[in-house]
Each structure stands twice: as structure tokens, then as C-alpha cells.
Design a protein around this motif. Structure first.
Motif, short mmCIF file in Angstrom:
data_model
loop_
_atom_site.label_atom_id
_atom_site.label_comp_id
_atom_site.label_asym_id
_atom_site.label_seq_id
_atom_site.Cartn_x
_atom_site.Cartn_y
_atom_site.Cartn_z
N ASP A 157 0.82 -1.21 0.00
CA ASP A 157 0.00 0.00 0.00
C ASP A 157 0.86 1.26 0.00
N ARG A 158 2.11 1.10 -0.39
CA ARG A 158 2.95 2.28 -0.64
C ARG A 158 3.45 2.27 -2.09
N ILE A 159 2.72 1.52 -2.94
CA ILE A 159 3.15 1.41 -4.34
C ILE A 159 2.01 1.77 -5.28
N ILE A 160 2.30 2.68 -6.20
CA ILE A 160 1.37 3.01 -7.30
C ILE A 160 2.06 2.58 -8.59
N LEU A 161 1.29 2.05 -9.52
CA LEU A 161 1.89 1.60 -10.78
C LEU A 161 1.40 2.43 -11.95
N SER A 162 2.27 2.56 -12.94
CA SER A 162 1.83 3.09 -14.24
C SER A 162 2.60 2.37 -15.32
N ALA A 163 2.01 2.32 -16.50
CA ALA A 163 2.65 1.69 -17.67
C ALA A 163 2.18 2.50 -18.87
N LEU A 213 -3.47 2.50 -9.52
CA LEU A 213 -2.96 2.78 -10.86
C LEU A 213 -3.00 4.28 -11.19
N HIS A 214 -1.89 4.73 -11.74
CA HIS A 214 -1.75 6.10 -12.26
C HIS A 214 -1.96 6.00 -13.77
N LEU A 215 -2.93 6.75 -14.30
CA LEU A 215 -3.22 6.71 -15.74
C LEU A 215 -2.64 7.93 -16.43
N GLY A 216 -2.15 7.69 -17.63
CA GLY A 216 -1.71 8.82 -18.44
C GLY A 216 -1.23 8.32 -19.78
N LEU A 217 -1.53 9.10 -20.80
CA LEU A 217 -1.00 8.80 -22.13
C LEU A 217 0.29 9.58 -22.24
N THR A 218 1.41 8.90 -22.45
CA THR A 218 2.67 9.63 -22.48
C THR A 218 2.86 10.29 -23.84
N GLU A 219 3.57 11.40 -23.82
CA GLU A 219 3.84 12.14 -25.07
C GLU A 219 2.55 12.33 -25.88
N ALA A 220 1.51 12.82 -25.21
CA ALA A 220 0.20 12.92 -25.87
C ALA A 220 0.23 13.92 -27.03
N GLU A 267 -14.51 2.24 -17.32
CA GLU A 267 -14.47 0.83 -16.91
C GLU A 267 -14.02 0.68 -15.46
N GLY A 268 -13.88 1.80 -14.76
CA GLY A 268 -13.53 1.73 -13.33
C GLY A 268 -12.03 1.58 -13.10
N ILE A 269 -11.23 1.82 -14.14
CA ILE A 269 -9.78 1.64 -14.03
C ILE A 269 -9.11 3.01 -13.88
N GLY A 270 -8.28 3.16 -12.86
CA GLY A 270 -7.52 4.40 -12.69
C GLY A 270 -7.83 5.07 -11.37
N ASP A 271 -6.75 5.41 -10.64
CA ASP A 271 -6.91 6.04 -9.32
C ASP A 271 -6.37 7.46 -9.29
N THR A 272 -5.47 7.77 -10.23
CA THR A 272 -4.98 9.14 -10.35
C THR A 272 -4.64 9.34 -11.82
N ILE A 273 -4.85 10.57 -12.32
CA ILE A 273 -4.58 10.81 -13.74
C ILE A 273 -3.68 12.01 -13.92
N ARG A 274 -2.89 11.91 -14.99
CA ARG A 274 -2.16 13.10 -15.46
C ARG A 274 -2.37 13.21 -16.96
N ILE A 275 -2.69 14.40 -17.42
CA ILE A 275 -2.81 14.66 -18.85
C ILE A 275 -1.49 15.29 -19.30
N SER A 276 -0.71 14.56 -20.08
CA SER A 276 0.62 15.05 -20.48
C SER A 276 0.53 15.88 -21.75
N LEU A 277 0.28 17.16 -21.61
CA LEU A 277 0.16 18.03 -22.79
C LEU A 277 1.45 18.79 -23.01
N THR A 278 1.79 18.97 -24.26
CA THR A 278 2.89 19.87 -24.60
C THR A 278 2.29 21.26 -24.74
N PRO A 279 2.61 22.19 -23.83
CA PRO A 279 1.97 23.50 -23.95
C PRO A 279 2.46 24.24 -25.19
#
Ligand code: SF4
Length: 426
Positions: free
Chosen positions: A219-225, A248-255, A275-287
Motif C-alpha cells: 500500500d505504498r506502491i502506485i503503478l503506471s505503464a 494505478l496512475h493513468l496517463g498517455l505519455t507524449e500525448a 471501466e472503473g480503471i484508474g486512481d490518479t490521472i495526469r494529462i501530459s500536454l505539450t503547452p
């Protein structure tokens, strides 16, 4: 005997027993991880996070950007920790933020030399709320396992959680080669894409299991892929979600930049969140050059809010406008209403809790204007081409007032403020 005529609007077939569910699926059960004061996973709401693009060694600009991201609504902020100077700056940034009353957990993003930086700057190790470790970039050859273990030991020593974040662009090549060899031995080999997706998933899962074996609680580990393709990301996370209970950390890399980045991230994350998947999100935008970094926070919030998963700020429904709208006034009003409620929300959050659930409508003419306005808490239907110069305002489904003249925008905004005061004021 003649058959009775069928009314296509009312004589509907009986509802199908296996009709698609309405709304998101229940959240997948995950272990809850505490990142500073923020809970990620379990029954906690999906958390919005972001990342700075300043040089972390530049204390003033990084502090300012973290504060901006936090004010925009980022609940966690990640910073690059890549040099001794950056590591030395972290505790100073955290201290300055506290002096500004900005209490947002700061995550350190480490690649290659994290073990050395954490050893050399104990104050940085202490000040960070989480360490991000990329299993593909921990080190090379024999050093990789040793350096990974050192990072986990620091997490245990300082009582911190970690994100084990595998990434398509820095895939563990030794693991990928091993899985390719195993694949050749299969009676029916997988295609190369599936093998690489499996390598990414295994890289994250095996590293997490190794961290647990070293003594770090699960419970001290978050995963992303993360990958950069929408369909690949959906496939990877669907699979990852079936293979454990790590948050799970969700994010599309190099979006990407502009609308492409927003659409690609939203398309991928919406499917998974639904689908109920994802506990934290980051939107990786190139400003865009010179644009604010906070856009990625706003997009993340709007994604969660439009899916009905969280509420952050009042939502403005506006029609697109068409040949019936007479001027730009309608677009300007929709924009100024959206900006007004977004500017007000940080204060309303404290003084008028619940205001984030307010719904607003700004409509361009009588065709859909009154109808849509009635569905909102407050809606205005502006006069279209050839319509009487009057703008009816509806409050909670009832026509409350008709605005006329040159001050429609100011009067409508004042009505919104009055409504918030009467409904959500303490
Ligand atoms: S509500 Fe009126 S102005 Fe707006 S898109 Fe529809 S017809 Fe056009």
C-alpha cells in the motif's frame, strides 16, 4: 381485420435485458496509498496530478509553477529531480510553498541517478511526498538491481510511497528480449505488439513485487505503464488492472500539443475511467510556447467532471452557435461566464461548498435555448436573428426574469453569484 397503427415514439419494444449499463462501472478495488495528505486508490476519488516543466534548480520559477498548478486544482505535483542542484532545491521549494500556504505534496521524478541524489540530499528525500521510479531507467546491467533496491530502501527509510512508472520509451530492453525469446517458443507466438505490451506490464509488476520482497508495503506502491498510442494504452491498462490490486496512475505519455494531445488523452483515459480503471490521472500536454502549464490540470478536471466522476467547477453548457446567432455577444457571454465561475471557484470551495455542482447554460436562440436553460440550475437564452431583443433567464427550471439592454452579461453574472450565495452560502 386491419392492424392498429403503430406509433413509433410510444410503442417501443421492451427494454433489452442486457442493455448497456448507464454510467461508469464501479471502481476497480485497489489498495489505498497515502501521498502526503492525499489518498490515492481504494475509495478515494480519482486524483488529478500534473508536472512542472521548469528547471527544478530554479527555486523561484519552480515554486511559482507548482503554486499555479495547485491553484488550478492539481492535487499532486511532480518535479524533475535530475541533478544535485535540483535535489538541493526541493526542500527549499517545499518550504517556500508552505510559507505561501500552498500545501501540495511534491513528487520527485528520478531517472538513472535517483539513488545517488537521495543519498546526497537527505533533506530532499525527506521533503518529497513520493518517489517516481522508472524501472527501465534505474541503471544498467548488474547495477540495475542494486540501484533499484537502494531507491526502495530510501522509500522505507523515509516512510514514502513510490510510483513504479514503466514507459514505452524507456522499456526495460533486457526484459523485452527475454519475452521475445519466450514468445518464439510458444506453439502460437503472439504478435510483436502484444509481446512489447506484456514486457511493459511485466516491468511494472515485477518491479512492484520486488519492492514488496525488499520490504516496502504494497500500500505504498502506485503503478503506471504509459504508452503514446490510445489503443495500446487501453489494452495495457485493461490487462494491468486484472493482475493485481496496486493503485494505478493513468496517463498517455507524449500525448502531443494542442487539440491532438487533449483528444488523444481524453479518448484513452475516458474508456479506462468508464471501466472503473484508474486512481490518479495526469494529462501530459505539450503547452504551446508561452502558454500556461495549468491547461493540463483543467483538462484533467474537465475529463473527470464530464464523466460524472468528480465535480470541480460549475459546468457551462453552451450551444455551438449557428446562422441564427446575431453577433459574437453570445460566444463572449459563454466565455466570460465560464471564466467567472472558474475564477470564483477557489473562494467558493471554502465559502460556498457544493457550488462546484452548479450547472449553467448559455444558449444562442429560442430553438433550443429555453429547453436547455430549464435543464440547468441557471440558464439564459439569448435572442437570435429576428427574435425580440430579450433574454429569458431560467432558474431551476422556472422562468425567473427577462434581461434586456446593454448590461445583460453583468446582470446574468450577478444572478449566478446571488444563486450561489443563496443555495451554497454557509
Ligand atoms: S440554440 Fe439556436 S443559436 Fe444555438 S445552435 Fe441551436 S439554433 Fe443555433
Amino acid at each position: 381485420m386491419s392492424m392498429p397503427l403503430r406509433d413509433p415514439l410510444t410503442d417501443l419494444p421492451p427494454p433489452c435485458a442486457d442493455a448497456p449499463r448507464f454510467g461508469p462501472s464501479p471502481r476497480r478495488a485497489t489498495r489505498q496509498v497515502r501521498v502526503g495528505g492525499i489518498a490515492v486508490g481504494g475509495d478515494a476519488p480519482v486524483v488529478v496530478q500534473s508536472m512542472t516543466n521548469t528547471d527544478t534548480a530554479d527555486v523561484a520559477s519552480t515554486t511559482k509553477q507548482v503554486a499555479d498548478l495547485w491553484r488550478a486544482g492539481s492535487e499532486l505535483v511532480r518535479v524533475t529531480v535530475n541533478t544535485p542542484e535540483a535535489a538541493a532545491a526541493v526542500p527549499r521549494i517545499v518550504e517556500k510553498l508552505a510559507m505561501m500556504n500552498v500545501h501540495v505534496p511534491i513528487i520527485g521524478d528520478f531517472h538513472y541517478n535517483g539513488h545517488q541524489l537521495l543519498a546526497g540530499e537527505p533533506a530532499c528525500a525527506q521533503a518529497l511526498a513520493k518517489y517516481r521510479i522508472n524501472p527501465g531507467n534505474v541503471g544498467f546491467g548488474k547495477k540495475r538491481d542494486t540501484q533499484f533496491a537502494q531507491l526502495i530502501e530510501f522509500a522505507m527509510q523515509y516512510d514514502k510511497p513510490v510510483r513504479i512508472g514503466a514507459n514505452w520509451g524507456s522499456l526495460d530492453q533486457a526484459l523485452a528480449a527475454q519475452l521475445m525469446d519466450e514468445n518464439h517458443a510458444r506453439a502460437e507466438p503472439w504478435d510483436a505488439g502484444r509481446v512489447l505490451r506484456e514486457a511493459l506490464i511485466r516491468s511494472a509488476l515485477d518491479s512492484a513485487d520486488r519492492a514488496v520482497a525488499l520490504g516496502l508495503p504494497a500500500d505504498r506502491i502506485i503503478l503506471s505503464a504509459k504508452v503514446s498510442g490510445v489503443q495500446e494504452l487501453i489494452a495495457v491498462y485493461r490487462e494491468l488492472a486484472t493482475r493485481g490490486t496496486y493503485a494505478l496512475h493513468l496517463g498517455l505519455t507524449e500525448a502531443g500539443i494542442g487539440s491532438k494531445g487533449i483528444v488523444a488523452s481524453s479518448a484513452a483515459l475516458a474508456v479506462l475511467l468508464q471501466e472503473g480503471i484508474g486512481d490518479t490521472i495526469r494529462i501530459s500536454l505539450t503547452p504551446d510556447p508561452g502558454a500556461s502549464r495549468t491547461q493540463e490540470v483543467i483538462v484533467a478536471q474537465e475529463l473527470l467532471q464530464t464523466l460524472g466522476l468528480r465535480a470541480f467547477t460549475p459546468m457551462v453548457t453552451a450551444c455551438p452557435g449557428c446562422g441564427r446567432t446575431t453577433s459574437e455577444f453570445f460566444q463572449e457571454l459563454a466565455k466570460s461566464v465560464q471564466e467567472h465561475v472558474r475564477d470564483k471557484m477557489p473562494t467558493w470551495k471554502i465559502t460556498h461548498p457544493g457550488a462546484e455542482n452548479l450547472t449553467l447554460a448559455v444558449m444562442g436562440c429560442v430553438v433550443n435555448g429555453p429547453g436547455e436553460s430549464r435543464h440547468a440550475n441557471i440558464g439564459i437564452s439569448l435572442p437570435g436573428t429576428g427574435e425580440a431583443p430579450a433574454a429569458p433567464v431560467f432558474i431551476d427550471g422556472e422562468k425567473a426574469k427577462t434581461l434586456r439592454g446593454d448590461n445583460i452579461a453583468q446582470e446574468f453574472v450577478a444572478m449566478i453569484d446571488d444563486y450561489v450565495e443563496s443555495k451554497y452560502g454557509r
